[in-house]
Enzyme design. Structure first.
Site, PDB file in Angstrom:
ATOM      1  N   ASN A  11     -31.879  33.087  40.312  1.00 58.22           N
ATOM      2  CA  ASN A  11     -32.243  34.481  39.542  1.00 58.22           C
ATOM      3  C   ASN A  11     -33.855  34.369  40.078  1.00 58.22           C
ATOM      4  OD1 ASN A  11     -33.458  36.410  38.023  1.00 58.22           O
ATOM      5  ND2 ASN A  11     -32.683  35.475  36.110  1.00 58.22           N
ATOM      6  N   LYS A  13     -36.305  36.215  39.283  1.00 59.99           N
ATOM      7  CA  LYS A  13     -36.997  37.058  38.226  1.00 59.99           C
ATOM      8  C   LYS A  13     -38.197  37.947  39.040  1.00 59.99           C
ATOM      9  CE  LYS A  13     -35.548  33.763  35.048  1.00 59.99           C
ATOM     10  NZ  LYS A  13     -35.819  32.935  33.842  1.00 59.99           N
ATOM     11  N   HIS A  97     -29.464  39.656  30.663  1.00 58.67           N
ATOM     12  CA  HIS A  97     -30.407  38.181  30.489  1.00 58.67           C
ATOM     13  C   HIS A  97     -31.104  38.140  29.210  1.00 58.67           C
ATOM     14  CE1 HIS A  97     -33.199  35.257  31.578  1.00 58.67           C
ATOM     15  NE2 HIS A  97     -32.399  34.866  32.466  1.00 58.67           N
ATOM     16  N   GLU A  99     -34.397  37.388  28.554  1.00 60.23           N
ATOM     17  CA  GLU A  99     -35.295  38.063  28.956  1.00 60.23           C
ATOM     18  C   GLU A  99     -35.208  39.644  28.712  1.00 60.23           C
ATOM     19  OE1 GLU A  99     -36.477  36.269  32.540  1.00 60.23           O
ATOM     20  OE2 GLU A  99     -36.529  34.380  31.549  1.00 60.23           O
ATOM     21  N   GLU A 171     -26.326  30.954  28.564  1.00 60.72           N
ATOM     22  CA  GLU A 171     -27.944  30.544  28.770  1.00 60.72           C
ATOM     23  C   GLU A 171     -28.617  30.191  27.678  1.00 60.72           C
ATOM     24  OE1 GLU A 171     -29.285  31.539  32.987  1.00 60.72           O
ATOM     25  OE2 GLU A 171     -29.835  33.196  31.649  1.00 60.72           O
ATOM     26  N   GLY A 177     -36.449  27.960  31.308  1.00 55.70           N
ATOM     27  CA  GLY A 177     -37.771  27.753  31.608  1.00 55.70           C
ATOM     28  C   GLY A 177     -38.612  26.725  30.727  1.00 55.70           C
ATOM     29  N   SER A 217     -32.853  25.693  32.980  1.00 52.64           N
ATOM     30  CA  SER A 217     -33.273  24.253  33.378  1.00 52.64           C
ATOM     31  C   SER A 217     -32.414  23.549  34.147  1.00 52.64           C
ATOM     32  CB  SER A 217     -34.236  23.576  32.216  1.00 52.64           C
ATOM     33  OG  SER A 217     -35.095  24.263  31.872  1.00 52.64           O
TER      34      SER A 217
HETATM   35  P1  PGA Z   1     -34.467  28.432  34.624  1.00 55.76           P
HETATM   36  O1  PGA Z   1     -34.078  29.809  34.400  1.00 55.76           O
HETATM   37  O2  PGA Z   1     -33.831  27.781  35.428  1.00 55.76           O
HETATM   38  O3  PGA Z   1     -36.023  28.749  34.928  1.00 55.76           O
HETATM   39  O4  PGA Z   1     -34.528  27.758  33.116  1.00 55.76           O
HETATM   40  C1  PGA Z   1     -32.740  30.200  34.023  1.00 55.76           C
HETATM   41  C2  PGA Z   1     -32.453  31.686  33.809  1.00 55.76           C
HETATM   42  O5  PGA Z   1     -33.376  32.369  33.314  1.00 55.76           O
HETATM   43  O6  PGA Z   1     -31.663  32.389  34.426  1.00 55.76           O
END
Ligand code: PGA
Length: 254
Positions: A11, A13, A97, A99, A171, A177, A217
């Site tokens: 992803n 983003k 997601h 976010e 997640e 992140g 992560s």
């Molecule tokens: P990350 O993000 O691997 O940077 O933690 C995962 C995601 O948001 O799908």
């Protein structure tokens, strides 16, 4: 028991430019040679979907969007429909997601409409759920996840059928992140819970077929341990999918 094929999804983003997307996708596609037993998917920004489609042509990599609207067309300034994504070459779409849920106030009801619209159009939804740190520390993880699953998959539940190609992603918000990964056993515990929810809400066949990805992560050095868990069927990778070397190491974790 049905063996589920692993899926490693990147992803990107709101990160790479069109040019960066072309080179990133090209390097990943070039590293796919002789890869066996793992599906790979890329979710670039909307603006790069067309060029990434070309860069991954004939590589076997799947193309996904990061979001969609549930209506096919109409007066929805700034939105992109599932039909448009199909036209662009997408086979998958990430829905719900954290976010989107937290920063853009998407509700379970909106996510449910998106999941229904995606599958009616023939797009495979990758539907995300996950608890915040506060919810985990308050002991509410399973209650929160059950509510997210019940409500954001309500249309499927009401007809009692969920397409087995649907993909779920666990997640934990506190791991996205942040560099903090759920331990393999913490993740497995939740994945097992989600699989049991699938069995109760649908049937054991659906529960055994639906893939459940872990995200938060994921890095080259923790992939193998996470993927060794019985109910973890792949990874949704954010930060580490932006560097071809680390993403290729994740894909080739075994
Ligand atoms: P990350 O993000 O691997 O940077 O933690 C995962 C995601 O948001 O799908």
């Amino acid at each position: 028991m049905i063996k589920r094929r692993l899926l490693i999804a990147g992803n990107w983003k709101m990160n790479p430019s069109i040019d960066d997307s072309v080179s990133l996708a090209g390097e990943i596609a070039a590293g796919m040679d002789s890869l066996k037993g793992v599906d790979v998917l890329l979710a670039p920004p909307f603006t790069a979907l067309g060029v990434v489609r070309e860069a991954i042509k004939d590589s076997g990599i799947f193309l996904s969007a990061q979001n969609m609207h549930w209506k096919t067309n109409g007066a929805f300034t700034g939105e992109i429909s599932g039909a448009m994504l199909i036209e662009t070459g997408c086979t998958h779409v990430i829905i719900g997601h954290s976010e989107r849920r937290n920063l853009f106030h998407e509700t379970n009801e909106m996510i449910d409409l998106k999941a229904k619209a995606a599958s009616l159009l023939g797009l495979i939804p990758i539907l995300c759920v996950g608890e915040t740190l506060e919810q985990r520390e308050g002991g509410h993880t399973f209650k929160v996840l059950k509510e997210q699953l019940d409500l954001s998959l309500n249309n499927y539940r009401s007809v009692g059928i969920m397409p087995p190609s649907t993909i779920l992603a666990y997640e934990p918000v506190w791991a996205i992140g942040t560099g903090k990964t759920a331990t393999p056993s913490q993740a497995q515990e939740v994945h097992r819970f989600i699989r049991e929810w699938l069995e109760t809400s649908f049937d054991s066949k659906t529960a055994s077929q639906v893939r459940i990805l872990y995200g938060g992560s994921v890095k080259p050095d923790n992939t193998a341990d996470l993927m060794s868990q019985e109910d973890i069927d792949g990874a949704l990778v954010g930060g580490a999918s932006l560097k071809p070397d680390s993403f290729l190491q994740i894909i080739r974790f075994s």
